[in-house]
Design a protein around this motif. Structure first.
Motif, PDB file in Angstrom:
ATOM      1  N   PHE A  14       0.841  -1.207   0.000  1.00 51.94           N
ATOM      2  CA  PHE A  14       0.000   0.000   0.000  1.00 51.94           C
ATOM      3  C   PHE A  14       0.870   1.249   0.000  1.00 51.94           C
ATOM      4  O   PHE A  14       0.655   2.183  -0.787  1.00 51.94           O
ATOM      5  CB  PHE A  14      -0.916  -0.022   1.224  1.00 51.94           C
ATOM      6  N   LEU A  15       1.886   1.272   0.855  1.00 51.13           N
ATOM      7  CA  LEU A  15       2.786   2.424   0.934  1.00 51.13           C
ATOM      8  C   LEU A  15       3.588   2.591  -0.359  1.00 51.13           C
ATOM      9  O   LEU A  15       3.819   3.717  -0.806  1.00 51.13           O
ATOM     10  CB  LEU A  15       3.727   2.273   2.120  1.00 51.13           C
ATOM     11  N   SER A  16       4.001   1.470  -0.958  1.00 51.91           N
ATOM     12  CA  SER A  16       4.766   1.570  -2.206  1.00 51.91           C
ATOM     13  C   SER A  16       3.919   2.181  -3.314  1.00 51.91           C
ATOM     14  O   SER A  16       4.412   2.983  -4.122  1.00 51.91           O
ATOM     15  CB  SER A  16       5.284   0.196  -2.639  1.00 51.91           C
ATOM     16  N   ASN A  17       2.651   1.817  -3.365  1.00 51.98           N
ATOM     17  CA  ASN A  17       1.758   2.395  -4.372  1.00 51.98           C
ATOM     18  C   ASN A  17       1.494   3.865  -4.098  1.00 51.98           C
ATOM     19  O   ASN A  17       1.376   4.671  -5.031  1.00 51.98           O
ATOM     20  CB  ASN A  17       0.442   1.612  -4.422  1.00 51.98           C
ATOM     21  N   ALA A  18       1.391   4.226  -2.823  1.00 55.13           N
ATOM     22  CA  ALA A  18       1.198   5.638  -2.483  1.00 55.13           C
ATOM     23  C   ALA A  18       2.409   6.462  -2.906  1.00 55.13           C
ATOM     24  O   ALA A  18       2.274   7.521  -3.539  1.00 55.13           O
ATOM     25  CB  ALA A  18       0.945   5.785  -0.979  1.00 55.13           C
ATOM     26  N   ILE A  19       3.607   5.976  -2.578  1.00 54.71           N
ATOM     27  CA  ILE A  19       4.829   6.678  -2.982  1.00 54.71           C
ATOM     28  C   ILE A  19       4.920   6.741  -4.504  1.00 54.71           C
ATOM     29  O   ILE A  19       5.291   7.768  -5.081  1.00 54.71           O
ATOM     30  CB  ILE A  19       6.069   5.976  -2.393  1.00 54.71           C
ATOM     31  N   ASN A  20       4.567   5.640  -5.155  1.00 57.04           N
ATOM     32  CA  ASN A  20       4.591   5.583  -6.620  1.00 57.04           C
ATOM     33  C   ASN A  20       3.776   6.706  -7.242  1.00 57.04           C
ATOM     34  O   ASN A  20       4.233   7.399  -8.158  1.00 57.04           O
ATOM     35  CB  ASN A  20       4.062   4.216  -7.074  1.00 57.04           C
ATOM     36  N   TYR A  21       2.564   6.907  -6.739  1.00 58.96           N
ATOM     37  CA  TYR A  21       1.690   7.900  -7.369  1.00 58.96           C
ATOM     38  C   TYR A  21       2.002   9.325  -6.934  1.00 58.96           C
ATOM     39  O   TYR A  21       1.741  10.264  -7.674  1.00 58.96           O
ATOM     40  CB  TYR A  21       0.215   7.550  -7.114  1.00 58.96           C
ATOM     41  N   VAL A  22       2.581   9.501  -5.738  1.00 63.27           N
ATOM     42  CA  VAL A  22       3.080  10.828  -5.390  1.00 63.27           C
ATOM     43  C   VAL A  22       4.205  11.203  -6.354  1.00 63.27           C
ATOM     44  O   VAL A  22       4.227  12.293  -6.931  1.00 63.27           O
ATOM     45  CB  VAL A  22       3.593  10.869  -3.934  1.00 63.27           C
ATOM     46  N   ASP A  23       5.141  10.256  -6.543  1.00 60.56           N
ATOM     47  CA  ASP A  23       6.278  10.505  -7.435  1.00 60.56           C
ATOM     48  C   ASP A  23       5.813  10.728  -8.874  1.00 60.56           C
ATOM     49  O   ASP A  23       6.261  11.642  -9.569  1.00 60.56           O
ATOM     50  CB  ASP A  23       7.243   9.327  -7.393  1.00 60.56           C
ATOM     51  N   ARG A  24       4.904   9.868  -9.342  1.00 57.44           N
ATOM     52  CA  ARG A  24       4.460   9.936 -10.728  1.00 57.44           C
ATOM     53  C   ARG A  24       3.656  11.209 -10.996  1.00 57.44           C
ATOM     54  O   ARG A  24       3.792  11.832 -12.047  1.00 57.44           O
ATOM     55  CB  ARG A  24       3.606   8.710 -11.064  1.00 57.44           C
ATOM     56  N   SER A  25       2.804  11.578 -10.056  1.00 53.61           N
ATOM     57  CA  SER A  25       1.945  12.742 -10.246  1.00 53.61           C
ATOM     58  C   SER A  25       2.688  14.054 -10.035  1.00 53.61           C
ATOM     59  O   SER A  25       2.200  15.109 -10.445  1.00 53.61           O
ATOM     60  CB  SER A  25       0.758  12.673  -9.267  1.00 53.61           C
ATOM     61  N   ALA A  26       3.857  13.988  -9.398  1.00 53.01           N
ATOM     62  CA  ALA A  26       4.598  15.214  -9.091  1.00 53.01           C
ATOM     63  C   ALA A  26       4.905  16.016 -10.354  1.00 53.01           C
ATOM     64  O   ALA A  26       4.817  17.249 -10.352  1.00 53.01           O
ATOM     65  CB  ALA A  26       5.890  14.872  -8.353  1.00 53.01           C
ATOM     66  N   MET A  27       5.260  15.330 -11.441  1.00 50.03           N
ATOM     67  CA  MET A  27       5.575  16.031 -12.678  1.00 50.03           C
ATOM     68  C   MET A  27       4.357  16.767 -13.222  1.00 50.03           C
ATOM     69  O   MET A  27       4.471  17.905 -13.707  1.00 50.03           O
ATOM     70  CB  MET A  27       6.116  15.052 -13.722  1.00 50.03           C
ATOM     71  N   SER A  28       3.190  16.148 -13.159  1.00 48.77           N
ATOM     72  CA  SER A  28       1.971  16.784 -13.664  1.00 48.77           C
ATOM     73  C   SER A  28       1.636  18.040 -12.866  1.00 48.77           C
ATOM     74  O   SER A  28       1.195  19.042 -13.427  1.00 48.77           O
ATOM     75  CB  SER A  28       0.797  15.799 -13.603  1.00 48.77           C
ATOM     76  N   VAL A  29       1.842  17.976 -11.557  1.00 55.56           N
ATOM     77  CA  VAL A  29       1.557  19.128 -10.698  1.00 55.56           C
ATOM     78  C   VAL A  29       2.558  20.255 -10.945  1.00 55.56           C
ATOM     79  O   VAL A  29       2.208  21.435 -10.982  1.00 55.56           O
ATOM     80  CB  VAL A  29       1.565  18.714  -9.211  1.00 55.56           C
TER      81      VAL A  29
END
Length: 429
Positions: A14-29
């Motif tokens: 669960f934590l790995s997926n959360a970190i994954n999407y924070v990292d992935r979405s960071a560029m879009s933001v």
């Protein structure tokens, strides 16, 4: 139930997926800021967003295949280390080319995550809990996306966009160290798993195989990948992924450029659909397992949720493109993302039902890789549409249309054994 050690593994994933999407979405933001810094056109911005998926799609399959061969523990740990390092290195980007290259390698690192998570769940979770466990693991994704928008926007405005990527890189490396300390490939290799829990994990492994007619364990991976149900599942996931990635990559820019929100306003507005997605992810998994327990029909419990919710998501996404205000756009997109995540677990549950355990990683990786081709051309295509037409609406319509095609493919072509019946209730309990 949640006191068993297998739920520690679920928590880590669960934590790995959360970190994954924070990292992935960071560029879009951060993209509205970076677009000005590097003077990027909408099409060039789309190429930056697409560059991630070049590496990501390739390593979906490679990571899944390796998880079958060397085990998911090492694949997951090394993948997190690679993407965390290159997330931090994003702070050093100085041009379009450098940013493009870093994003490709960043995608290499994130590629194995989902298929390796699915392989880990197949090793650690009993059939009756599988959809719920996968839903909790993947539920980290929308929560990570929700945190990413305000977190990255705040850090970027406070200390600069580079600081956001450095902080996220360090967070991922801390997780990597913990994962190698806590996990093993299989529960029978872990000293904290009791014999009682091992019996629970292995109970009912033959139920799905007998009911949906999964392939024999010795069948080749190629023969599995050529099955009509697997090909239809790829089409379904392609439509789902295109729609989801459209939201992840372009919705923040749409709010800033199309709805004229400030960066801080965008950070809050973009968070709302992610919260709905997190609730939808967990709720969808619970609904699937509930339907399965009530009907005893494994494949039906997956398909009815997938098809219904993906169709509803498509409608909401199209309506977002024609919304007459920022508030209504966020409202429709929130509904759409909720429906997207309500059915997100189903693809992985279906693969685990149809495919022998020895081929789950490779099959998951291939399906994910083919579906993620949508991420390679989708963001760039959206940028081209916006640059050519001056409007976002056609891009919303395209995303919704592909989701409809995906839902229909699963509805008509993903099938189990012809003579399969419901599983007796005493076997499900």
């Amino acid at each position: 139930m949640f006191k068993k050690y297998r739920w520690t593994i679920v928590t880590m994933l669960f934590l790995s997926n959360a970190i994954n999407y924070v990292d992935r979405s960071a560029m879009s933001v951060a993209l509205p800021i970076l677009s000005k810094k590097f003077a990027l056109t909408p099409f060039a911005s789309g190429l930056i967003l697409s560059s991630f998926f070049v590496g990501y799609a390739l390593f979906n399959f490679i990571g899944g295949f390796l998880s079958d061969v060397v085990g998911p523990r090492r694949v997951m740990g090394y993948a997190m280390a690679v993407w965390s390092i290159f997330c931090a290195l994003t702070a050093g980007a100085f041009s379009f080319i450098s940013l493009f290259f870093i994003r490709v390698i960043f995608g290499f690192g994130e590629g194995p995550l989902t298929s390796t998570t699915n392989k880990t769940m197949n090793n650690w979770i009993p059939l009756k809990e599988r959809a719920t466990a996968v839903g909790i693991c993947n539920g980290g994704a929308p929560i990570g996306g929700a945190l990413s928008a305000p977190l990255v926007a705040f850090i970027s405005l406070k200390w600069g966009w580079q600081a956001a990527f450095l902080v996220l890189g360090v967070l991922g490396l801390i997780w990597t160290f913990s994962w190698f300390k806590i996990s093993t490939d299989k529960p029978n290799n872990h000293p904290r798993v009791s014999q009682e829990e091992l019996k629970e994990i292995t109970a009912g492994r033959d139920i799905a195989a007998a009911q949906v007619g999964s392939a024999p364990a010795k069948v080749s991976l190629l023969s599995i990948l050529k099955q009509r149900s697997i090909l239809a599942l790829i089409v379904g996931m392609f439509g789902y992924n295109y729609t989801l990635f459209f939201f992840i990559t372009w919705f923040p820019s749409y709010l800033v450029e199309g709805r004229h929100l400030s960066i801080s306003q965008m950070g809050i507005a973009a968070m709302i659909p992610w919260i709905a997605g997190a609730l939808g992810q967990v709720a969808g998994s619970l609904i699937i397992d509930f339907i399965y327990r009530k009907t005893g029909k494994v494949l039906f419990s997956r398909k009815v949720v997938l098809v219904t919710c993906l169709l509803l998501a498509a409608v909401c996404v199209v309506l977002t493109g024609f919304a007459n205000s920022a508030v209504s756009a966020v409202f429709f997109m929130t509904l759409g993302v909720c429906f997207i995540y309500l059915q997100a677990t189903t693809y992985w549950a279906i693969i685990q039902d149809l495919v022998p355990s020895e081929k789950v990683g490779g099959t998951s990786g291939f399906v994910h890789s083919m579906a993620n081709i949508s991420g390679i051309f989708g963001p760039a295509l959206t940028g081209w549409i916006v640059q050519s037409t001056g409007h976002f609406a056609p891009a919303f319509v395209l995303a919704g249309g592909l989701a409809i095609i995906g839902a229909l493919a699963v509805a008509f072509f993903v099938k189990g054994a012809k003579n399969a019946g419901a599983v007796p209730q005493e076997q499900i309990a």
